[in-house]
Design a protein around this motif. Structure first.
Motif, PDB file in Angstrom:
ATOM      1  N   MET A 147       0.828  -1.202   0.000  1.00 12.59           N
ATOM      2  CA  MET A 147       0.000   0.000   0.000  1.00 12.59           C
ATOM      3  C   MET A 147       0.864   1.253   0.000  1.00 12.59           C
ATOM      4  O   MET A 147       0.617   2.196  -0.769  1.00 12.59           O
ATOM      5  N   TRP A 148       1.875   1.285   0.850  1.00 11.39           N
ATOM      6  CA  TRP A 148       2.751   2.463   0.923  1.00 11.39           C
ATOM      7  C   TRP A 148       3.488   2.682  -0.395  1.00 11.39           C
ATOM      8  O   TRP A 148       3.659   3.812  -0.858  1.00 11.39           O
ATOM      9  N   LYS A 149       3.935   1.581  -1.001  1.00 10.39           N
ATOM     10  CA  LYS A 149       4.655   1.681  -2.269  1.00 10.39           C
ATOM     11  C   LYS A 149       3.746   2.224  -3.365  1.00 10.39           C
ATOM     12  O   LYS A 149       4.139   3.123  -4.131  1.00 10.39           O
ATOM     13  N   LEU A 150       2.512   1.692  -3.443  1.00 12.23           N
ATOM     14  CA  LEU A 150       1.570   2.160  -4.451  1.00 12.23           C
ATOM     15  C   LEU A 150       1.223   3.626  -4.250  1.00 12.23           C
ATOM     16  O   LEU A 150       1.161   4.403  -5.212  1.00 12.23           O
ATOM     17  N   GLU A 151       0.992   4.009  -2.978  1.00 13.69           N
ATOM     18  CA  GLU A 151       0.655   5.405  -2.691  1.00 13.69           C
ATOM     19  C   GLU A 151       1.770   6.332  -3.163  1.00 13.69           C
ATOM     20  O   GLU A 151       1.523   7.374  -3.792  1.00 13.69           O
ATOM     21  N   LYS A 152       3.009   5.949  -2.879  1.00 14.73           N
ATOM     22  CA  LYS A 152       4.156   6.774  -3.275  1.00 14.73           C
ATOM     23  C   LYS A 152       4.245   6.899  -4.794  1.00 14.73           C
ATOM     24  O   LYS A 152       4.465   7.992  -5.326  1.00 14.73           O
ATOM     25  N   GLU A 153       4.058   5.776  -5.504  1.00 10.69           N
ATOM     26  CA  GLU A 153       4.143   5.792  -6.965  1.00 10.69           C
ATOM     27  C   GLU A 153       3.002   6.592  -7.586  1.00 10.69           C
ATOM     28  O   GLU A 153       3.214   7.354  -8.540  1.00 10.69           O
ATOM     29  N   ILE A 154       1.789   6.427  -7.049  1.00 17.66           N
ATOM     30  CA  ILE A 154       0.630   7.165  -7.577  1.00 17.66           C
ATOM     31  C   ILE A 154       0.821   8.662  -7.378  1.00 17.66           C
ATOM     32  O   ILE A 154       0.623   9.463  -8.304  1.00 17.66           O
ATOM     33  N   ASN A 155       1.215   9.051  -6.160  1.00 14.14           N
ATOM     34  CA  ASN A 155       1.425  10.479  -5.881  1.00 14.14           C
ATOM     35  C   ASN A 155       2.515  11.061  -6.776  1.00 14.14           C
ATOM     36  O   ASN A 155       2.398  12.188  -7.271  1.00 14.14           O
ATOM     37  N   SER A 156       3.558  10.275  -7.003  1.00 14.49           N
ATOM     38  CA  SER A 156       4.661  10.733  -7.850  1.00 14.49           C
ATOM     39  C   SER A 156       4.200  10.940  -9.285  1.00 14.49           C
ATOM     40  O   SER A 156       4.536  11.949  -9.922  1.00 14.49           O
ATOM     41  N   LYS A 157       3.408   9.996  -9.811  1.00 11.77           N
ATOM     42  CA  LYS A 157       2.933  10.104 -11.187  1.00 11.77           C
ATOM     43  C   LYS A 157       1.975  11.278 -11.359  1.00 11.77           C
ATOM     44  O   LYS A 157       2.007  11.987 -12.375  1.00 11.77           O
ATOM     45  N   ILE A 158       1.100  11.488 -10.374  1.00 17.63           N
ATOM     46  CA  ILE A 158       0.170  12.612 -10.470  1.00 17.63           C
ATOM     47  C   ILE A 158       0.925  13.934 -10.373  1.00 17.63           C
ATOM     48  O   ILE A 158       0.641  14.889 -11.102  1.00 17.63           O
ATOM     49  N   SER A 159       1.911  13.999  -9.474  1.00 16.54           N
ATOM     50  CA  SER A 159       2.730  15.212  -9.356  1.00 16.54           C
ATOM     51  C   SER A 159       3.452  15.508 -10.675  1.00 16.54           C
ATOM     52  O   SER A 159       3.555  16.670 -11.098  1.00 16.54           O
ATOM     53  N   LYS A 160       3.940  14.451 -11.329  1.00 24.29           N
ATOM     54  CA  LYS A 160       4.608  14.617 -12.614  1.00 24.29           C
ATOM     55  C   LYS A 160       3.629  15.141 -13.663  1.00 24.29           C
ATOM     56  O   LYS A 160       3.959  16.046 -14.452  1.00 24.29           O
ATOM     57  N   LEU A 161       2.407  14.576 -13.671  1.00 24.42           N
ATOM     58  CA  LEU A 161       1.378  15.016 -14.604  1.00 24.42           C
ATOM     59  C   LEU A 161       1.048  16.492 -14.386  1.00 24.42           C
ATOM     60  O   LEU A 161       0.898  17.262 -15.344  1.00 24.42           O
ATOM     61  N   ILE A 162       0.946  16.886 -13.116  1.00 23.02           N
ATOM     62  CA  ILE A 162       0.655  18.285 -12.779  1.00 23.02           C
ATOM     63  C   ILE A 162       1.798  19.198 -13.224  1.00 23.02           C
ATOM     64  O   ILE A 162       1.574  20.267 -13.808  1.00 23.02           O
ATOM     65  N   LYS A 163       3.014  18.771 -12.967  1.00 19.84           N
ATOM     66  CA  LYS A 163       4.178  19.576 -13.343  1.00 19.84           C
ATOM     67  C   LYS A 163       4.250  19.759 -14.852  1.00 19.84           C
ATOM     68  O   LYS A 163       4.542  20.868 -15.344  1.00 19.84           O
ATOM     69  N   GLN A 164       3.974  18.684 -15.621  1.00 19.17           N
ATOM     70  CA  GLN A 164       3.956  18.786 -17.070  1.00 19.17           C
ATOM     71  C   GLN A 164       2.953  19.833 -17.532  1.00 19.17           C
ATOM     72  O   GLN A 164       3.237  20.649 -18.413  1.00 19.17           O
ATOM     73  N   ARG A 165       1.766  19.788 -16.936  1.00 15.33           N
ATOM     74  CA  ARG A 165       0.719  20.736 -17.321  1.00 15.33           C
ATOM     75  C   ARG A 165       1.135  22.167 -17.001  1.00 15.33           C
ATOM     76  O   ARG A 165       0.906  23.090 -17.787  1.00 15.33           O
ATOM     77  N   GLN A 166       1.763  22.360 -15.834  1.00 14.32           N
ATOM     78  CA  GLN A 166       2.170  23.707 -15.441  1.00 14.32           C
ATOM     79  C   GLN A 166       3.244  24.282 -16.352  1.00 14.32           C
ATOM     80  O   GLN A 166       3.332  25.495 -16.544  1.00 14.32           O
ATOM     81  N   GLU A 167       4.055  23.389 -16.944  1.00 16.10           N
ATOM     82  CA  GLU A 167       5.148  23.847 -17.799  1.00 16.10           C
ATOM     83  C   GLU A 167       4.723  24.008 -19.251  1.00 16.10           C
ATOM     84  O   GLU A 167       5.449  24.579 -20.061  1.00 16.10           O
ATOM     85  N   GLU A 168       3.523  23.489 -19.601  1.00 17.25           N
ATOM     86  CA  GLU A 168       3.072  23.546 -20.986  1.00 17.25           C
ATOM     87  C   GLU A 168       2.439  24.887 -21.311  1.00 17.25           C
ATOM     88  O   GLU A 168       1.911  25.580 -20.440  1.00 17.25           O
ATOM     89  N   THR A 169       2.485  25.229 -22.588  1.00 19.00           N
ATOM     90  CA  THR A 169       1.713  26.352 -23.100  1.00 19.00           C
ATOM     91  C   THR A 169       0.511  25.759 -23.810  1.00 19.00           C
ATOM     92  O   THR A 169       0.651  25.049 -24.810  1.00 19.00           O
ATOM     93  N   HIS A 170      -0.670  26.008 -23.302  1.00 18.00           N
ATOM     94  CA  HIS A 170      -1.865  25.351 -23.840  1.00 18.00           C
ATOM     95  C   HIS A 170      -3.085  26.197 -23.532  1.00 18.00           C
ATOM     96  O   HIS A 170      -3.024  27.165 -22.760  1.00 18.00           O
ATOM     97  N   ASP A 171      -4.195  25.814 -24.132  1.00 18.86           N
ATOM     98  CA  ASP A 171      -5.457  26.508 -23.854  1.00 18.86           C
ATOM     99  C   ASP A 171      -6.533  25.538 -23.375  1.00 18.86           C
ATOM    100  O   ASP A 171      -7.721  25.806 -23.482  1.00 18.86           O
TER     101      ASP A 171
END
Length: 527
Positions: free
Chosen positions: A263-287
């Motif tokens: 459970m702890w491992k999955l939580e860490k991986e899920i949070n990491s992937k979502i954080s990465k997804l958020i960071k990608q969006r913040q760095e993109e130029t999009h509408d």
């Protein structure tokens, strides 16, 4: 002070804490309701009534197992979820009445199935009724402090951001995308039929789960949907682990056993992937103005200075937790309901024929893809007859979420009963949605005709129908869920005829949502 004294002191502190959590506080809460005439089964130390609940369930399964072979026809099977999955509720309601007390570990519950008291709870708009803290603690890896588990001003702010993105007008704009995703999946079914023969067996529940994941990833997370889909598999694994745990048993979530480590491992991986997804969006130029963007923009105003954040809730956690909530709730519940719908249509051919005829009338006899793409925005409003009745009846018999839960954040008076601060409230949805006194003598049977005049005409109290909840905390995604179900089922009905496979075993299972325990296997042929 030597090390032995320090150790003994620490042990004493832990024992005092456990005695307070497991004995004094629960006894005080229960005593306040005992004095008002509300009782229930006596809890055991530490585990509460969990052992008794397990015993009643095993006894019930043993009895049902003896009778199972006598009735192989799914059409005549009783869909009584309470007796199948929660026989302790049935037993204790008969023994203690429509409101009674019980406990799961250290968590104290007031079960409420009296319809008038249910109305009082659901229609209460006070922020003094919130969600129990165990949702963000014991269920924290899956829910965190997102919209599904938060309370007070934090919840109000989250709903203000998320709900408008799921209003009906926004959902209409997602229809073409839902059609595209569905057609892609159905083409894979057609290919399977072509390779295996005219009639083939397909296990549809797993395919519907991946389809729903694709839809929610595309509609809510835009161009990042591929990354979003990767998260679903891990959330599914996390859900399986958490569904086998009992919330409220002190210390269990800290034990370094195998399931907790997973459970702890999955939580860490899920949070990491979502954080990465958020960071990608913040760095993109999009509408893009999808749900992810709304969460990001809402987080900008999610400041400590506004009094919205506790010390433990960062802006990043606000974003990550709400993404997890939407991922989980947005795809799991819709996929499960679609599976139950197909099972019921497969075992009730008359309703399958009626629903198919209606879809053909609405969408035309031409190329289904083109007609659906051209007409679905208006058709979605027109499909209020047989198909909608089937969906409503499916949600009545097999609601994905089976409990509405609240907690008293302060002492609160509800219909003359003082609910003390810290007491949790549980409303069993299947009990109310299948109550013969509210729905008639066929309450345990599949009968979509009961919804011919809408929910108001289906039962004695419309508040007894709550597959999406009711009141202030009604599900924000209900319009998207209904649109998905109508599109998915419409396209399946247009392209396939189906019946239940002889290998299908009717075995509802509670895994945070009510799922077909052994899947849904259909015999399918292409139209």
């Amino acid at each position: 002070m030597n090390a032995v004294q320090v150790f003994l002191g620490a042990i004493l502190v832990v024992l005092v804490y456990l005695f307070n959590v497991m004995v004094l506080r629960p006894r005080s809460l229960r005593a306040k309701l005992h004095r008002q005439g509300i009782h229930g089964p006596s809890p055991h130390f530490y585990f509460g009534n969990i052992p008794e609940m397990k015993t009643i369930l095993l006894q019930s399964h043993s009895t049902q197992g003896k009778d199972k072979d006598k009735d192989r026809d799914i059409v005549s099977v009783s869909h009584n979820l309470t007796s199948t999955l929660f026989p302790h509720i049935q037993k204790w309601r008969n023994q203690y009445g429509p409101m009674y007390l019980f406990s799961s570990g250290s968590i104290q519950w007031l079960l409420v199935s009296d319809i008038e008291m249910v109305k009082e709870i659901l229609m209460n708009t006070s922020l003094d009724l919130g969600k129990p803290s165990y949702l963000s603690k014991d269920m924290g890896p899956l829910l965190g402090e997102g919209i599904l588990s938060s309370s007070g001003t934090i919840w109000a702010h989250q709903r203000k951001i998320i709900a408008p993105e799921l209003y009906l007008d926004k959902v209409k704009a997602m229809v073409n995308l839902i059609v595209d995703s569905t057609n892609t999946k159905l083409r894979s079914w057609e290919a399977r039929l072509e390779s295996k023969g005219v009639v083939s067996e397909i296990r549809v529940d797993e395919d519907l789960r991946s389809l729903s994941a694709d839809i929610i990833a595309r509609t809510c997370f835009g161009s990042n949907y591929t990354e979003g889909k990767e998260i679903f598999t891990m959330l599914r694994d996390l859900q399986k682990i958490l569904s086998n745990k009992h919330a409220g048993i002190p210390g269990f979530r800290y034990l370094p056993n195998k399931s907790n480590r997973q459970m702890w491992k999955l939580e860490k991986e899920i949070n990491s992937k979502i954080s990465k997804l958020i960071k990608q969006r913040q760095e993109e130029t999009h509408d893009e103005q999808d749900l992810l963007q709304m969460i990001l923009e809402g987080a900008k105003n999610y400041e400590v200075s506004d009094g919205l954040l506790s010390n433990s809730v960062s802006r990043e956690r606000f974003m990550v937790d709400n993404c997890k909530n939407i991922f989980f709730a947005g795809h799991e519940t819709t996929a499960t309901t679609a599976s139950w719908c197909l099972m019921l249509l497969a075992s009730n051919q008359d309703w399958q024929d009626l629903a198919r005829a209606e879809v053909l009338e609405v969408c035309g006899n031409g190329d289904p893809d083109a007609s659906m793409l051209r007409n679905m925005k208006t058709s979605i409003k027109m499909l209020h007859l047989h198909l909608t009745m089937v969906i409503q009846e499916t949600l009545r018999l097999y609601p994905p979420a089976v409990f509405v839960i609240r907690t008293a954040l302060k002492d609160i008076n509800l219909k003359g009963i003082l609910i003390p601060k810290g007491m949790n409230i549980q409303i069993p949805i299947p009990v109310l949605q299948q109550d013969p006194q509210l729905w008639g003598p066929d309450a345990y049977k599949f009968n979509p005709e009961r919804f011919a005049n809408g929910v108001l005409g289906a039962c004695k109290s419309p508040l007894a129908y709550m597959p999406f909840g009711q009141g202030a905390r009604v599900c924000a995604g209900q319009h998207l869920a209904m649109a998905e179900l109508k599109v998915i089922l419409s396209l399946i009905l247009l392209k396939f005829r189906f019946s239940l496979s002889s290998s299908y075993s009717h075995s509802p299972a509670f895994r945070l949502v009510v799922q077909p325990g052994q899947g849904v296997v259909l015999k399918m042929s292409k139209i």
